[in-house]
Design an enzyme around this catalytic site. Structure first.
Site, PDB file in Angstrom:
ATOM      1  NE  ARG A  48       8.190 -47.524  23.760  1.00 25.19           N
ATOM      2  CZ  ARG A  48       8.843 -48.353  24.578  1.00 25.19           C
ATOM      3  NH1 ARG A  48       8.323 -48.717  25.725  1.00 25.19           N
ATOM      4  NH2 ARG A  48      10.038 -48.805  24.259  1.00 25.19           N
ATOM      5  CD  GLN A 100       7.085 -57.707  25.950  1.00 24.55           C
ATOM      6  OE1 GLN A 100       7.402 -56.548  25.709  1.00 24.55           O
ATOM      7  NE2 GLN A 100       6.848 -58.130  27.178  1.00 24.55           N
ATOM      8  CG  HIS A 140      10.666 -53.657  23.044  1.00 25.14           C
ATOM      9  ND1 HIS A 140       9.983 -52.615  23.609  1.00 25.14           N
ATOM     10  CD2 HIS A 140      10.841 -54.569  24.043  1.00 25.14           C
ATOM     11  CE1 HIS A 140       9.734 -52.883  24.891  1.00 25.14           C
ATOM     12  NE2 HIS A 140      10.240 -54.070  25.175  1.00 25.14           N
ATOM     13  CD  GLU A 175      13.249 -51.601  29.770  1.00 26.42           C
ATOM     14  OE1 GLU A 175      13.526 -52.802  29.875  1.00 26.42           O
ATOM     15  OE2 GLU A 175      12.347 -51.058  30.433  1.00 26.42           O
ATOM     16  CE1 TYR A 230       6.774 -51.812  34.059  1.00 27.02           C
ATOM     17  CE2 TYR A 230       8.928 -51.117  33.269  1.00 27.02           C
ATOM     18  CZ  TYR A 230       7.645 -51.575  33.016  1.00 27.02           C
ATOM     19  OH  TYR A 230       7.246 -51.801  31.731  1.00 27.02           O
ATOM     20  CD  GLU A 289       8.340 -50.685  28.675  1.00 26.23           C
ATOM     21  OE1 GLU A 289       8.610 -51.307  29.720  1.00 26.23           O
ATOM     22  OE2 GLU A 289       8.785 -51.022  27.567  1.00 26.23           O
ATOM     23  CG  ASN A 320      10.703 -48.027  29.422  1.00 26.99           C
ATOM     24  OD1 ASN A 320      10.049 -47.114  28.925  1.00 26.99           O
ATOM     25  ND2 ASN A 320      10.979 -49.148  28.776  1.00 26.99           N
TER      26      ASN A 320
HETATM   27  C1  PNW Z   1      10.535 -53.902  30.581  1.00 28.03           C
HETATM   28  N1  PNW Z   1      14.376 -56.231  35.377  1.00 28.03           N
HETATM   29  O1  PNW Z   1      11.447 -54.897  30.904  1.00 28.03           O
HETATM   30  C2  PNW Z   1      10.319 -54.099  29.080  1.00 28.03           C
HETATM   31  O2  PNW Z   1      10.604 -52.981  28.289  1.00 28.03           O
HETATM   32  C3  PNW Z   1       9.021 -54.738  28.718  1.00 28.03           C
HETATM   33  O3  PNW Z   1       9.131 -55.372  27.464  1.00 28.03           O
HETATM   34  C4  PNW Z   1       8.602 -55.666  29.829  1.00 28.03           C
HETATM   35  O4  PNW Z   1       7.505 -56.451  29.485  1.00 28.03           O
HETATM   36  C5  PNW Z   1       8.308 -54.790  31.025  1.00 28.03           C
HETATM   37  O5  PNW Z   1       9.436 -54.018  31.389  1.00 28.03           O
HETATM   38  C6  PNW Z   1       7.845 -55.558  32.248  1.00 28.03           C
HETATM   39  O6  PNW Z   1       8.845 -56.442  32.681  1.00 28.03           O
HETATM   40  C7  PNW Z   1      12.126 -55.150  32.062  1.00 28.03           C
HETATM   41  O7  PNW Z   1      14.596 -57.474  35.577  1.00 28.03           O
HETATM   42  C8  PNW Z   1      12.356 -56.479  32.340  1.00 28.03           C
HETATM   43  O8  PNW Z   1      14.824 -55.351  36.140  1.00 28.03           O
HETATM   44  C9  PNW Z   1      13.100 -56.830  33.422  1.00 28.03           C
HETATM   45  C10 PNW Z   1      13.629 -55.848  34.244  1.00 28.03           C
HETATM   46  C11 PNW Z   1      13.405 -54.504  33.963  1.00 28.03           C
HETATM   47  C12 PNW Z   1      12.641 -54.164  32.860  1.00 28.03           C
END
Ligand code: PNW
Length: 476
Positions: free
Chosen positions: A74, A17, A120, A166, A308, A377, A306
């Site tokens: 990280r 990335q 990754h 992940e 979100y 994350e 991780n």
């Molecule tokens: C994570 N979803 O990815 C990754 O570890 C990172 O590399 C990425 O940039 C970051 O989150 C933000 O997206 C995800 O579709 C990507 O649910 C997609 C999903 C979840 C995590």
């Protein structure tokens, strides 16, 4: 003050990335180089070939981390820089090794603790072509172990290792929906290869085995002298019942987490897959041999989290289709009563809901016996950020609030619920190649001007974390 004195915090990135320099110093291609070259796979037709050019700007990146007050960073290592063809009988590329050795030395010199992710998502393309990459139960774990050993040996100073980032994404997005490299799916309009009902579960199994082999190698041959720790990083969202009165929705909430997290964490902590998965997937879910159980069970020194977002969960009735990977349920942003889980962001799957972080920390802590947790994350994109002017972009109050709310939720989990959380890495140090979404979605606390020599401009959120952590970490 609610976080322990030795709490570490900083930022996270991943090799493909940010590094760019995709052909420098003998690097071999990864499956992401190949995937990006297929028209239509990346939203803006881009790739990680240049990205943030971090491979050539290590000093600048370390200076940035230092200026923001980070005590940890990280990042991930590009396997195909270390072994361009990937395999255990293929040559090691010393220039690639030297790059990361120096980077770690420079980080430590700056007082920043490295957290190294070995993998990754950027599998050497040669291994995908040679034997199907992750699909190969014999070869893949051995080649990963070999790669891990090369890196452990070269970087004895690193104290925090993450095997895989992940694996859910590699398995489901890579082999079910085809949204990520290598793009396998049963949907023949998207790919000529793939079996969405079977391949993801095989891939997941083989990644667990590869993780466990690398952990055993580290514990047997490196940990005694190097003294570090090693674990896996898993992604998972918080879940709330669409209808809290409906016990089937309440049950589906746990099932959703089992299909996302338990898939990997249950074998690692208990030695077997979750019952809900075995029940739904039957013999499409591989089984662990007794030797594999022995290898896998207990293979985490810490849990890498991780996190979100959160979803409302509505159970489905009837027999799920064979390509279902959620656990026979729907994920929604609105509850039955019409409550909204959180505001929109640029990412279709992400809506902030900080209470979910506290709740999921508790769920994990309870299920897996109070493991040490590092949040590897956490972060957000911001609706329409890419179209804004620089003056607006650096005033990213939405992201400042996200970090403030999430970090406080974590601190509450630590102080009031007794969750053993010891570190936090915000995603991400800078805007970067957001996989299938290309450069249109920005997660950075630092703006990167791709049109002007990848210049970096810290946003308000970049500077918000130090005072936040200073106010939460105990001094004594
Ligand atoms: C994570 N979803 O990815 C990754 O570890 C990172 O590399 C990425 O940039 C970051 O989150 C933000 O997206 C995800 O579709 C990507 O649910 C997609 C999903 C979840 C995590």
């Amino acid at each position: 003050m609610s976080l322990p004195k030795d709490f570490m915090w900083g930022f996270a990135t991943a090799a493909y990335q940010i590094e760019g320099a995709s052909e420098a110093d003998g690097r071999g291609p990864s499956i992401w180089d190949t995937f990006c070259a297929i028209p239509g796979k990346i939203a803006d037709g881009s790739s990680g070939a240049v990205a943030c050019d971090s491979y050539n700007r290590t000093k600048e990146d370390i200076d940035l981390l230092k200026s923001l007050g980070a005590t940890a960073y990280r990042f991930s290592i590009s396997w195909s820089r270390i072994i361009p063809l990937g395999g255990r009988n293929d040559p090691v590329n010393q220039k690639g090794v030297d790059h990361y050795v120096k980077f770690v030395d420079d980080l430590l010199e700056a007082g920043i603790q490295p957290f190294i992710t070995l993998f990754h998502w950027d599998l050497p393309d040669a291994l995908d072509k040679r034997y199907g990459g992750f699909l190969n139960r014999e070869e893949f774990p051995l080649d990963f172990e070999n790669y891990a050993r090369v890196v452990f040996k070269a970087i004895p100073k690193c104290q925090h290792w993450i095997t895989f980032n992940e694996p859910w994404c590699s398995s489901i997005l890579g082999y079910n929906t085809g949204y990520f490299a290598p793009g396998h799916t049963s949907d023949r309009s998207k790919s000529t290869v793939g079996d969405s009902a079977r391949e993801p579960w095989i891939v997941g199994h083989n990644i667990i085995l590869a993780h466990a082999r690398a952990v055993k190698a580290y514990r047997d041959d490196f940990k005694p002298t190097q003294g570090g720790e090693i674990g896996i990083t898993l992604n998972g969202d918080a879940t709330y019942p669409w209808d809290p009165e409906d016990s089937a929705d309440v049950e589906a909430c746990d099932r959703k987490i089992e299909f996302a997290i338990g898939w990997f964490a249950d074998p690692i902590y208990f030695g077997h897959y979750p019952e809900s998965m075995r029940k739904q997937l039957g013999d499409r879910l591989p089984t662990f041999t007794p030797e594999e159980v022995e290898l896998v069970k207990g293979s985490n020194d810490f849990y890498g989290m991780n996190h979100y977002t959160a979803n409302y969960i509505k159970h489905k009735t009837g027999v799920p289709p064979e390509d279902d990977f959620l656990g026979n349920l729907e994920t929604l942003f609105y509850s039955k009563k019409g409550e909204c889980i959180g505001p929109e962001t640029q990412s279709f799957w992400l809506r902030p809901m900080a209470q979910g972080f506290r709740d999921l920390l508790n769920w994990l802590s309870k299920r897996y016996g109070h493991p040490k947790i590092y949040v590897t994350e956490n972060g957000t994109s911001l609706k329409g950020e890419n179209g804004m002017k620089l003056e607006q972009i650096v005033e990213d109050d939405f992201r400042v609030k996200y970090f403030n709310d999430y970090v406080n939720a974590m601190a509450t989990a630590s102080a009031e619920d007794g969750v053993n959380v010891k570190g936090y890495l915000a995603w991400s140090l800078m805007d970067n190649f957001e996989w299938a979404e290309g450069y249109e979605t920005r997660f950075g606390v630092t703006y990167v001007d791709y049109a002007d020599d990848q210049k970096r401009y810290p946003k308000k959120s970049a500077k918000s974390l130090k005072p936040l952590f200073d106010s939460l970490i105990k001094k004594e």
